[in-house]
Design a protein around this motif. Structure first.
Motif, PDB file in Angstrom:
ATOM      1  N   VAL A 167       0.866  -1.182   0.000  1.00  0.00           N
ATOM      2  CA  VAL A 167       0.000   0.000   0.000  1.00  0.00           C
ATOM      3  C   VAL A 167       0.898   1.226   0.000  1.00  0.00           C
ATOM      4  O   VAL A 167       2.045   1.166   0.447  1.00  0.00           O
ATOM      5  N   PRO A 168       0.415   2.348  -0.519  1.00  0.00           N
ATOM      6  CA  PRO A 168       1.247   3.561  -0.510  1.00  0.00           C
ATOM      7  C   PRO A 168       1.692   3.916   0.902  1.00  0.00           C
ATOM      8  O   PRO A 168       0.893   3.920   1.843  1.00  0.00           O
ATOM      9  N   GLY A 169       2.963   4.195   1.056  1.00  0.00           N
ATOM     10  CA  GLY A 169       3.503   4.557   2.360  1.00  0.00           C
ATOM     11  C   GLY A 169       3.990   3.397   3.197  1.00  0.00           C
ATOM     12  O   GLY A 169       4.544   3.602   4.274  1.00  0.00           O
ATOM     13  N   GLY A 170       3.791   2.139   2.694  1.00  0.00           N
ATOM     14  CA  GLY A 170       4.316   0.975   3.399  1.00  0.00           C
ATOM     15  C   GLY A 170       3.612   0.697   4.708  1.00  0.00           C
ATOM     16  O   GLY A 170       2.490   1.155   4.923  1.00  0.00           O
ATOM     17  N   PRO A 171       4.236  -0.085   5.624  1.00  0.00           N
ATOM     18  CA  PRO A 171       5.645  -0.488   5.564  1.00  0.00           C
ATOM     19  C   PRO A 171       5.899  -1.816   4.857  1.00  0.00           C
ATOM     20  O   PRO A 171       7.050  -2.194   4.662  1.00  0.00           O
ATOM     21  N   GLU A 172       4.850  -2.585   4.484  1.00  0.00           N
ATOM     22  CA  GLU A 172       5.066  -3.914   3.938  1.00  0.00           C
ATOM     23  C   GLU A 172       5.283  -3.864   2.429  1.00  0.00           C
ATOM     24  O   GLU A 172       4.786  -2.978   1.738  1.00  0.00           O
ATOM     25  N   TRP A 173       6.029  -4.884   1.950  1.00  0.00           N
ATOM     26  CA  TRP A 173       6.370  -4.977   0.534  1.00  0.00           C
ATOM     27  C   TRP A 173       6.073  -6.386   0.023  1.00  0.00           C
ATOM     28  O   TRP A 173       6.183  -7.362   0.771  1.00  0.00           O
ATOM     29  N   ASP A 174       5.738  -6.494  -1.263  1.00  0.00           N
ATOM     30  CA  ASP A 174       5.661  -7.770  -1.960  1.00  0.00           C
ATOM     31  C   ASP A 174       6.948  -7.965  -2.757  1.00  0.00           C
ATOM     32  O   ASP A 174       7.499  -7.019  -3.320  1.00  0.00           O
ATOM     33  N   GLY A 175       7.420  -9.226  -2.845  1.00  0.00           N
ATOM     34  CA  GLY A 175       8.598  -9.528  -3.650  1.00  0.00           C
ATOM     35  C   GLY A 175       9.572 -10.401  -2.881  1.00  0.00           C
ATOM     36  O   GLY A 175       9.338 -10.730  -1.710  1.00  0.00           O
ATOM     37  N   PRO A 176      10.636 -10.844  -3.542  1.00  0.00           N
ATOM     38  CA  PRO A 176      10.996 -10.430  -4.905  1.00  0.00           C
ATOM     39  C   PRO A 176      10.191 -11.163  -5.973  1.00  0.00           C
ATOM     40  O   PRO A 176       9.877 -12.336  -5.837  1.00  0.00           O
ATOM     41  N   GLU A 177       9.876 -10.450  -7.030  1.00  0.00           N
ATOM     42  CA  GLU A 177       9.179 -10.982  -8.180  1.00  0.00           C
ATOM     43  C   GLU A 177      10.128 -10.949  -9.370  1.00  0.00           C
ATOM     44  O   GLU A 177      10.700  -9.905  -9.694  1.00  0.00           O
ATOM     45  N   ALA A 178      10.319 -12.111  -9.991  1.00  0.00           N
ATOM     46  CA  ALA A 178      11.179 -12.191 -11.172  1.00  0.00           C
ATOM     47  C   ALA A 178      10.389 -11.734 -12.394  1.00  0.00           C
ATOM     48  O   ALA A 178       9.378 -12.339 -12.745  1.00  0.00           O
ATOM     49  N   LEU A 179      10.830 -10.654 -13.018  1.00  0.00           N
ATOM     50  CA  LEU A 179      10.123 -10.101 -14.177  1.00  0.00           C
ATOM     51  C   LEU A 179      10.546 -10.805 -15.461  1.00  0.00           C
ATOM     52  O   LEU A 179      11.680 -11.300 -15.577  1.00  0.00           O
ATOM     53  N   GLU A 180       9.633 -10.831 -16.402  1.00  0.00           N
ATOM     54  CA  GLU A 180       9.974 -11.380 -17.714  1.00  0.00           C
ATOM     55  C   GLU A 180      11.140 -10.588 -18.303  1.00  0.00           C
ATOM     56  O   GLU A 180      11.170  -9.357 -18.241  1.00  0.00           O
ATOM     57  N   ALA A 181      12.102 -11.300 -18.876  1.00  0.00           N
ATOM     58  CA  ALA A 181      13.274 -10.630 -19.436  1.00  0.00           C
ATOM     59  C   ALA A 181      13.787 -11.444 -20.609  1.00  0.00           C
ATOM     60  O   ALA A 181      13.594 -12.662 -20.671  1.00  0.00           O
ATOM     61  N   PRO A 182      14.466 -10.805 -21.559  1.00  0.00           N
ATOM     62  CA  PRO A 182      15.034 -11.546 -22.688  1.00  0.00           C
ATOM     63  C   PRO A 182      16.167 -12.448 -22.234  1.00  0.00           C
ATOM     64  O   PRO A 182      16.809 -12.208 -21.205  1.00  0.00           O
ATOM     65  N   ALA A 183      16.409 -13.498 -22.993  1.00  0.00           N
ATOM     66  CA  ALA A 183      17.507 -14.408 -22.689  1.00  0.00           C
ATOM     67  C   ALA A 183      18.838 -13.674 -22.784  1.00  0.00           C
ATOM     68  O   ALA A 183      19.002 -12.726 -23.552  1.00  0.00           O
ATOM     69  N   GLU A 184      19.781 -14.138 -21.979  1.00  0.00           N
ATOM     70  CA  GLU A 184      21.142 -13.600 -22.010  1.00  0.00           C
ATOM     71  C   GLU A 184      21.196 -12.113 -21.696  1.00  0.00           C
ATOM     72  O   GLU A 184      22.004 -11.365 -22.263  1.00  0.00           O
ATOM     73  N   LEU A 185      20.342 -11.650 -20.781  1.00  0.00           N
ATOM     74  CA  LEU A 185      20.423 -10.270 -20.328  1.00  0.00           C
ATOM     75  C   LEU A 185      21.642 -10.128 -19.426  1.00  0.00           C
ATOM     76  O   LEU A 185      21.817 -10.870 -18.466  1.00  0.00           O
ATOM     77  N   MET A 186      22.492  -9.180 -19.734  1.00  0.00           N
ATOM     78  CA  MET A 186      23.729  -8.991 -18.986  1.00  0.00           C
ATOM     79  C   MET A 186      23.444  -8.370 -17.613  1.00  0.00           C
ATOM     80  O   MET A 186      22.416  -7.718 -17.424  1.00  0.00           O
ATOM     81  N   PRO A 187      24.351  -8.524 -16.643  1.00  0.00           N
ATOM     82  CA  PRO A 187      24.069  -8.116 -15.262  1.00  0.00           C
ATOM     83  C   PRO A 187      24.220  -6.623 -14.994  1.00  0.00           C
ATOM     84  O   PRO A 187      25.018  -6.194 -14.148  1.00  0.00           O
ATOM     85  N   GLY A 188      23.476  -5.818 -15.713  1.00  0.00           N
ATOM     86  CA  GLY A 188      23.442  -4.381 -15.473  1.00  0.00           C
ATOM     87  C   GLY A 188      22.059  -3.860 -15.796  1.00  0.00           C
ATOM     88  O   GLY A 188      21.314  -4.469 -16.572  1.00  0.00           O
ATOM     89  N   LEU A 189      21.685  -2.719 -15.212  1.00  0.00           N
ATOM     90  CA  LEU A 189      20.346  -2.180 -15.439  1.00  0.00           C
ATOM     91  C   LEU A 189      20.360  -0.675 -15.231  1.00  0.00           C
ATOM     92  O   LEU A 189      20.880  -0.173 -14.234  1.00  0.00           O
ATOM     93  N   THR A 190      19.783   0.054 -16.196  1.00  0.00           N
ATOM     94  CA  THR A 190      19.514   1.480 -16.042  1.00  0.00           C
ATOM     95  C   THR A 190      18.028   1.646 -15.760  1.00  0.00           C
ATOM     96  O   THR A 190      17.196   1.108 -16.500  1.00  0.00           O
ATOM     97  N   VAL A 191      17.694   2.370 -14.693  1.00  0.00           N
ATOM     98  CA  VAL A 191      16.300   2.612 -14.309  1.00  0.00           C
ATOM     99  C   VAL A 191      16.037   4.102 -14.465  1.00  0.00           C
ATOM    100  O   VAL A 191      16.745   4.931 -13.897  1.00  0.00           O
TER     101      VAL A 191
END
Length: 525
Positions: free
Chosen positions: A210-234
């Motif tokens: 819920v907005p403001g927490g404190p609880e969280w869901d996850g971790p959730e593995a998101l769909e991703a292409p094969a051979e995605l290298m270990p870096g991410l820009t958000v």
């Protein structure tokens, strides 16, 4: 554990601990003992460290690694036993997976999976690989084994790859092939915070229930292409959408090239839109395409997405996507040779600003995009001398933060300003990020986070838009494997996030009504 002992006997290991390794273990995987020396020397003391080598190497390599391990212990490293020497014969993936299952590492350190190459003189512009092929092979085997380990156990694993031909004395931040994430804590239109972190098995997401927490869901593995290298820009724009950018190995397109891929999260907790490839500016030859730098991006005031990469010629290549989803072709910005360190942000009047560190100097180069003229202007007179690995966009401040090369002090430079502004904090390494608009004793303030001198997160605060009035810094008490992040929650409270040495993210939330900037205890997600 007898099973673990049997594994070590098959690998040629003569001594060491039995059973899973200590919590938060960093396992350095190298082709030979000599290749493990530089990563070990660059790693700051903290997490326990073990070393695995796929081959025995040449004369004197084992002794060199032994000396490096002894020096690491003297620096305060917690080295776990003697090196594992697997001495593989074509079964590297399986042997590494076996070792990962035995040790349960939280983090893997490898060489660069893409070898260094140099231009060959001649009528045709060609590139020749100059690195021993065993290094890239060891890195790719470690990446495959780490993915398989995470898929089998469900335990997230972080991967750091040390860039080919990097200065052996360079810090982890400066030598990483895939820059350590920043800005990975975001707030959606519904007010809920999200964490997006790259792991060996792909992108993991945690979302406030819920907005403001404190609880969280996850971790959730998101769909991703094969051979995605270990870096991410958000990246998050004014529309609230979260855009993810990365690199994937495009084996399915012939050769072992890399391509830039991107996906969008439109709503908190909802599935990503399908990943989209936007190609590679050097796609015609795999020797050139594999030299691609990691992408950074910015959104201008019209909603146009600008993506930037360092190309094989050590210049900048860029593409744009308009709000209708249409992409331009790759455009090459002429200019000086730059390193794998770029930062971009939206500027005034619809402009986009890009800053890159020069390859062989502490200097920086600045480009500005004029949307009316649809052209880029290069500025080589940037009053910035920066420490490698410290450059970061500061959208909330309208500029770029970096560490000054001569003092290590944090600074802020706004494009067009004759000089940067000092932010203090000469201790520590790496970049700083911030969030504006937090209320502290009735004042609207910017909260900054950065790695401190002891490796733990440090938190600073100053009046919005006025760092010159002074910054108060305080320790946060938790180390982070990634650059720490900060965002405002639905109630306007500052929330600081770190990736703990055990591979699990942690957050702490601003306590309203407190004297000064105070936080509730850390909450493990």
């Amino acid at each position: 554990m007898a099973r673990g002992t049997d594994r070590r006997a098959r690998s040629g290991r003569s001594s060491g601990p039995s059973g899973p390794g200590p919590a938060g273990l960093l396992l350095l995987v190298a082709a030979t003992p000599a290749d493990a020396v530089a990563p070990l020397a660059a790693e700051p003391p903290g997490a326990p460290v073990a070393v695995a080598c796929l081959g025995r190497g040449g004369p004197g390599e084992a002794e060199a690694l032994g000396s490096a391990l002894a020096a690491a212990r003297e620096r305060g490293h917690r080295v776990t036993g003697e090196p594992y020497v697997l001495d593989v014969r074509g079964d590297a993936d399986a042997r590494l997976l076996d070792l990962f299952l035995d040790l349960a590492p939280a983090r893997i350190g490898t060489p660069d999976p893409d070898p260094e190459s140099v231009a060959v003189e001649g009528s045709d512009r060609k590139y020749a690989v100059v690195e021993p092929p065993a290094r890239g092979a060891a890195a790719r085997a470690a990446l495959r084994a780490a993915r398989a380990y995470q898929e089998r156990t469900g335990r997230p694993v972080q991967v750091d790859c040390r860039r080919a031909a990097a200065d052996p004395y360079a810090s982890v931040e400066a030598a990483s092939r895939y820059p350590r994430q920043s800005g990975w804590l975001t707030r959606g239109e519904d007010g809920r915070l999200s964490v997006h972190l790259m792991s060996a098995g792909g992108v993991l997401r945690w979302t406030e229930t819920v907005p403001g927490g404190p609880e969280w869901d996850g971790p959730e593995a998101l769909e991703a292409p094969a051979e995605l290298m270990p870096g991410l820009t958000v990246l998050q724009g004014a529309d609230g959408y979260v855009r993810l950018l990365g690199l994937r190995r495009a084996d399915d397109k012939g050769g072992e090239a890399l391509e830039v891929v991107t996906a969008v999260q439109y709503q908190s907790g909802r599935p990503l839109a399908p990943w989209q490839s936007i190609g590679n500016p050097n796609a015609r030859e795999w020797e050139r395409a594999r030299q691609l730098g990691f992408p950074v991006a910015a959104l201008d005031t019209t909603g146009t997405l600008h993506v930037f990469v360092r190309n094989v010629g050590r210049g900048i290549s860029t593409r744009r996507q308009d709000r209708a989803g249409n992409w331009t072709g790759w455009e090459h910005l002429r200019g000086r040779r730059i390193a794998d360190e770029l930062a971009a942000l939206p500027g005034p009047d619809g402009r986009v600003d890009l800053v890159a560190r020069r390859r062989e100097r502490a200097e920086a180069v600045h480009w500005a995009y004029d949307p009316a003229a649809r052209s880029w202007t290069e500025d080589r007179t940037v009053p910035v001398r920066l420490v490698p690995g410290s450059l970061a966009a500061a959208p909330e401040a309208g500029g770029f933060r970096f560490r000054y090369a001569d003092t290590n002090e944090l600074c802020l430079w706004r494009p067009g300003a004759p000089a940067p502004e000092a932010l203090g904090a000469a201790d520590g390494t790496g970049a700083a990020t911030g969030a504006a608009g937090a209320l502290v004793q009735g004042w609207s303030c910017t909260v900054l986070v950065r790695p401190g001198g002891d490796g733990a997160v440090a938190i600073g605060v100053h009046a919005d838009g006025r760092p010159d009035t002074g910054i108060w810094w305080a320790p946060g008490g938790e180390r982070s494997l990634s650059a720490p992040a900060v965002a405002l929650d639905a109630a306007g409270r500052a929330v600081v996030a770190v990736l703990g040495v055990d591979g699990r993210p942690r957050v702490m939330r601003q306590r309203h009504g407190a004297e000064g900037l105070e936080f509730d205890p850390w909450h493990v997600l």
